[in-house]
Design a protein around this motif. Structure first.
Motif, PDB file in Angstrom:
ATOM      1  N   UNK A 145       0.624  -1.028  -0.059  1.00 33.26           N
ATOM      2  CA  UNK A 145      -0.029  -0.031   0.073  1.00 33.26           C
ATOM      3  C   UNK A 145       0.999   1.341   0.009  1.00 33.26           C
ATOM      4  N   UNK A 146       1.933   1.278   0.893  1.00 35.04           N
ATOM      5  CA  UNK A 146       2.517   2.469   0.895  1.00 35.04           C
ATOM      6  C   UNK A 146       3.656   2.809  -0.347  1.00 35.04           C
ATOM      7  N   UNK A 147       4.160   1.613  -0.942  1.00 33.85           N
ATOM      8  CA  UNK A 147       4.760   1.907  -2.086  1.00 33.85           C
ATOM      9  C   UNK A 147       3.889   2.332  -3.290  1.00 33.85           C
ATOM     10  N   UNK A 148       2.593   1.844  -3.465  1.00 39.98           N
ATOM     11  CA  UNK A 148       1.732   2.066  -4.253  1.00 39.98           C
ATOM     12  C   UNK A 148       1.002   3.525  -4.181  1.00 39.98           C
ATOM     13  N   UNK A 149       1.001   3.874  -3.010  1.00 42.44           N
ATOM     14  CA  UNK A 149       0.656   5.426  -2.484  1.00 42.44           C
ATOM     15  C   UNK A 149       1.799   6.407  -3.038  1.00 42.44           C
ATOM     16  N   UNK A 150       2.821   5.837  -2.495  1.00 38.95           N
ATOM     17  CA  UNK A 150       4.071   6.879  -2.822  1.00 38.95           C
ATOM     18  C   UNK A 150       4.263   7.155  -4.434  1.00 38.95           C
ATOM     19  N   UNK A 151       4.110   6.107  -5.030  1.00 36.20           N
ATOM     20  CA  UNK A 151       4.321   6.032  -6.668  1.00 36.20           C
ATOM     21  C   UNK A 151       3.154   6.996  -7.211  1.00 36.20           C
ATOM     22  N   UNK A 152       2.059   7.149  -6.578  1.00 38.86           N
ATOM     23  CA  UNK A 152       0.917   8.070  -7.217  1.00 38.86           C
ATOM     24  C   UNK A 152       1.390   9.457  -7.366  1.00 38.86           C
ATOM     25  N   UNK A 153       2.117   9.889  -6.127  1.00 37.76           N
ATOM     26  CA  UNK A 153       2.148  11.292  -6.139  1.00 37.76           C
ATOM     27  C   UNK A 153       3.734  11.709  -6.357  1.00 37.76           C
ATOM     28  N   UNK A 154       4.465  10.668  -6.693  1.00 38.74           N
ATOM     29  CA  UNK A 154       6.023  11.010  -7.260  1.00 38.74           C
ATOM     30  C   UNK A 154       6.189  11.238  -8.529  1.00 38.74           C
ATOM     31  N   UNK A 155       6.464  12.635  -8.751  1.00 41.73           N
ATOM     32  CA  UNK A 155       6.512  12.913 -10.245  1.00 41.73           C
ATOM     33  C   UNK A 155       7.635  12.355 -11.148  1.00 41.73           C
ATOM     34  N   UNK A 156       8.796  11.966 -10.290  1.00 47.19           N
ATOM     35  CA  UNK A 156      10.030  11.362 -11.065  1.00 47.19           C
ATOM     36  C   UNK A 156       9.801  10.168 -11.520  1.00 47.19           C
ATOM     37  N   UNK A 157       9.912   9.855 -13.064  1.00 49.58           N
ATOM     38  CA  UNK A 157       9.436   8.577 -13.545  1.00 49.58           C
ATOM     39  C   UNK A 157      10.393   7.549 -13.084  1.00 49.58           C
ATOM     40  N   UNK A 158      11.688   8.025 -12.811  1.00 53.17           N
ATOM     41  CA  UNK A 158      12.539   6.755 -12.552  1.00 53.17           C
ATOM     42  C   UNK A 158      12.226   6.081 -11.157  1.00 53.17           C
ATOM     43  N   UNK A 159      11.867   7.185 -10.278  1.00 53.83           N
ATOM     44  CA  UNK A 159      11.696   6.785  -8.848  1.00 53.83           C
ATOM     45  C   UNK A 159      10.345   6.135  -8.890  1.00 53.83           C
ATOM     46  N   UNK A 160       9.396   6.516  -9.858  1.00 56.12           N
ATOM     47  CA  UNK A 160       8.229   5.696  -9.703  1.00 56.12           C
ATOM     48  C   UNK A 160       8.494   4.248 -10.203  1.00 56.12           C
ATOM     49  N   UNK A 161       9.394   4.118 -10.982  1.00 56.67           N
ATOM     50  CA  UNK A 161       9.649   2.650 -11.540  1.00 56.67           C
ATOM     51  C   UNK A 161      10.298   1.882 -10.548  1.00 56.67           C
ATOM     52  N   UNK A 162      11.214   2.489  -9.909  1.00 55.54           N
ATOM     53  CA  UNK A 162      11.935   1.900  -8.696  1.00 55.54           C
ATOM     54  C   UNK A 162      10.783   1.307  -7.604  1.00 55.54           C
ATOM     55  N   UNK A 163       9.611   2.228  -7.177  1.00 50.77           N
ATOM     56  CA  UNK A 163       8.722   1.880  -6.498  1.00 50.77           C
ATOM     57  C   UNK A 163       7.883   0.908  -6.702  1.00 50.77           C
ATOM     58  N   UNK A 164       7.662   0.646  -8.166  1.00 52.42           N
ATOM     59  CA  UNK A 164       6.723  -0.326  -8.644  1.00 52.42           C
ATOM     60  C   UNK A 164       7.492  -1.794  -8.772  1.00 52.42           C
ATOM     61  N   UNK A 165       8.699  -1.433  -8.814  1.00 55.27           N
ATOM     62  CA  UNK A 165       9.712  -2.730  -9.042  1.00 55.27           C
ATOM     63  C   UNK A 165       9.547  -3.416  -7.678  1.00 55.27           C
ATOM     64  N   UNK A 166       9.622  -2.702  -6.384  1.00 57.63           N
ATOM     65  CA  UNK A 166       9.604  -3.288  -5.350  1.00 57.63           C
ATOM     66  C   UNK A 166       8.299  -3.906  -4.910  1.00 57.63           C
ATOM     67  N   UNK A 167       7.307  -3.172  -5.412  1.00 58.68           N
ATOM     68  CA  UNK A 167       5.955  -3.551  -5.231  1.00 58.68           C
ATOM     69  C   UNK A 167       5.718  -4.961  -5.823  1.00 58.68           C
ATOM     70  N   UNK A 168       6.192  -4.916  -7.183  1.00 56.86           N
ATOM     71  CA  UNK A 168       5.950  -6.240  -7.860  1.00 56.86           C
ATOM     72  C   UNK A 168       6.629  -7.292  -7.316  1.00 56.86           C
ATOM     73  N   UNK A 169       7.845  -7.186  -6.767  1.00 59.19           N
ATOM     74  CA  UNK A 169       8.495  -8.186  -6.132  1.00 59.19           C
ATOM     75  C   UNK A 169       7.793  -8.910  -4.697  1.00 59.19           C
ATOM     76  N   UNK A 170       7.432  -7.990  -4.097  1.00 61.52           N
ATOM     77  CA  UNK A 170       6.579  -8.295  -2.738  1.00 61.52           C
ATOM     78  C   UNK A 170       5.423  -9.160  -3.114  1.00 61.52           C
TER      79      UNK A 170
END
Length: 508
Positions: free
Chosen positions: A440-465
């Motif tokens: 939940x925290x990773x997906x919430x943060x990815x919604x409000x983070x404008x930097x595409x590379x940071x968003x990709x990293x957040x989604x990678x972590x979420x996908x692994x979990x």
């Protein structure tokens, strides 16, 4: 000329174009009927295919992944990314003649955002605090915080602009009386059988060259293929792989193979034993040979999943498949207390996805090899959706086959909707009742983070979990096998799995 192309989209060329028809109706056979004609309430792609001919969005996701203005013509974003100013297209009217204005667009968006209406995909725009009319053809979307996927979400078919006065006029029957701005308008709906549309002669863009388009609901594969072979339909979706060679050998049919943004999976109901135990969920994943299903049930036309979303979607990362390992499956079942096996029910649609019931039967057979005795239950498509959407405490579906097309091209739509705790059914689409605060925290943060590379990293972590938690039996990314009469030109088989006849012509 025959061709089998894996492309973002396909423009279908006729063999010989001897004459343009002056009075023609394109006929498309698909597996299921529309569930509703209320654009805001659509939750499945067969319905989206139909509704997209009558309703339009502010922006459009193109087959190549780019986003183009549609009912909007331009937009600007404030420096702090919390105010989006959208300029609307002039000269647009609804099918009843009502002009599209900023007030109408505000009314449509307010309806979509109203929590009392409980639209499944409200989460797409729920970061909008207020829609403000700032001119006859201009609105502002005011947000409390930046919202990175907003533009992509404004392409989603459920955010289409509806006419508030029509909603009021028809009341509960609005879902059977479409009044949009699209190039086709409703003519007749024989529920469960067919829906007929005629061309909108007052369309703001290029008026279609054909007179109308009809969608037939034909669940049985053999019947659907027979319709295109006999010429009773111009198009038939979800061609069984074993029929490709025969159809391509026909003198006037081509089977198109087009990539899709859809992932096919079986979800586990986390509110029911034994699927509240991650060892059981992982055992199912190790017990099923996804590669064998891809090769022998689906003719090699799909790609076994290595993540919960498919390649080509922003935020996708390969986090690893569950390799076929029946011995490991037996070990995990024994650790969970099921050394003698267990029994369950696999729910499956029939005719909704490519070879869906055949996939479920193959899974049933493979599960038996590790001591899992599974029975299969299938329902008519709209009943299936209703059954699997029941709330926790009432929902007794333990395992069910479904697919999800990430039709915005952004991981937010593919992950937030299915794995965030706030999206449990019936209000959302998380039918597994999966919940993990870290995700939940990773997906919430990815919604409000404008930097595409940071968003990709957040989604990678979420996908692994998500991969390790195994809320799904991960299966494959689907492809679109569509049989098309060679007389059809201009048909778009969109990666979002919509078959679009906006610019079709049919030669005689």
């Amino acid at each position: 000329m025959k061709r089998l192309a894996r492309l973002g989209f396909v423009l279908l060329a006729a063999l010989t174009l001897t004459a343009w028809a002056s009075a023609q109706n394109l006929v498309i056979a698909q597996g299921t009927d529309a569930v509703t004609l209320d654009a805001h309430d659509v939750t499945d792609s067969p319905t989206a295919s139909i509704v997209s001919h009558m309703y339009e969005t502010l922006f459009e996701l193109m087959p190549d992944g780019s986003i183009e203005p549609n009912l909007a013509v331009s937009y600007e974003v404030s420096d702090d990314s919390t105010v989006w100013t959208i300029n609307l297209r002039e000269g647009v009217t609804f099918h009843d003649g009502t002009p599209m204005t900023a007030e109408v667009v505000k009314g449509s968006m307010d309806r979509f955002l109203d929590p009392d209406n409980a639209f499944t995909f409200r989460f797409l725009l729920d970061r909008i605090d207020e829609v403000v009319v700032t001119g006859p053809l201009q609105i502002e979307l005011r947000l409390a915080t930046p919202f990175a996927p907003l533009l992509a979400h404004l392409t989603h078919n459920t955010t289409a602009i509806v006419l508030p006065s029509a909603v009021e006029e028809f009341g509960e029957a609005f879902g059977e009386n479409a009044v949009g701005t699209g190039p086709f308008q409703l003519d007749d709906w024989d529920r469960g059988s067919r829906i007929d549309m005629v061309v909108n002669e007052d369309y703001w863009g290029d008026v279609p060259a054909i007179d109308g388009v009809s969608f037939l609901a034909v669940p049985e594969n053999t019947t659907r293929m027979a319709l295109v072979e006999s010429g009773e339909a111009h198009v038939a979706v979800r061609v069984p792989p074993q029929d490709i060679a025969r159809l391509n050998a026909a003198p006037d049919i081509t089977v198109e193979n087009v990539s899709s943004l859809r992932t096919i999976y079986m979800y586990f109901n986390h509110t029911l034993e034994p699927f509240d135990d991650v060892r059981v969920r992982q055992a199912f994943n190790y017990a099923v040979d996804k590669q064998e299903i891809a090769e022998f049930v689906l003719g090699g036309a799909v790609r076994p999943s290595d993540a919960a979303i498919a390649p080509g979607i922003f935020g996708y990362t390969d986090v690893g498949e569950y390799e076929y390992d029946p011995e490991r499956a037996r070990e995990l079942l024994a650790e969970a207390g099921f050394e003698d096996g267990l029994s369950t029910t696999l729910y499956s649609p029939s005719g909704r996805y490519l070879q869906d019931i055949q996939i479920t039967e193959a899974i049933q057979s493979q599960l038996a090899e590790v001591g899992i005795d599974a029975t299969i239950e299938t329902l008519e498509w709209s009943a299936y959706l209703d059954k699997t959407r029941e709330p926790a405490g009432e929902n007794d579906v333990p395992v069910a086959l479904l697919g999800w097309g990430t039709v915005t091209g952004d991981a937010d739509y593919g992950l937030y909707a299915l794995f965030h705790t706030s999206q449990h059914v019936p209000d959302g689409s998380n039918r597994a009742f999966y919940s993990n605060p870290e995700v939940d925290d990773l997906l919430d943060e990815a919604r409000v983070t404008p930097d595409p590379s940071v968003r990709e990293s957040l989604y990678a972590d979420a996908l692994q979990i998500v991969r390790d938690d195994a809320p799904w039996l991960f299966l494959h990314s689907e492809t679109q096998l569509v049989a098309v009469n060679d007389a059809v030109e201009g048909l778009v088989i969109h990666p979002t799995e919509r078959v679009l006849a906006w610019n079709v012509t049919v030669s005689e």
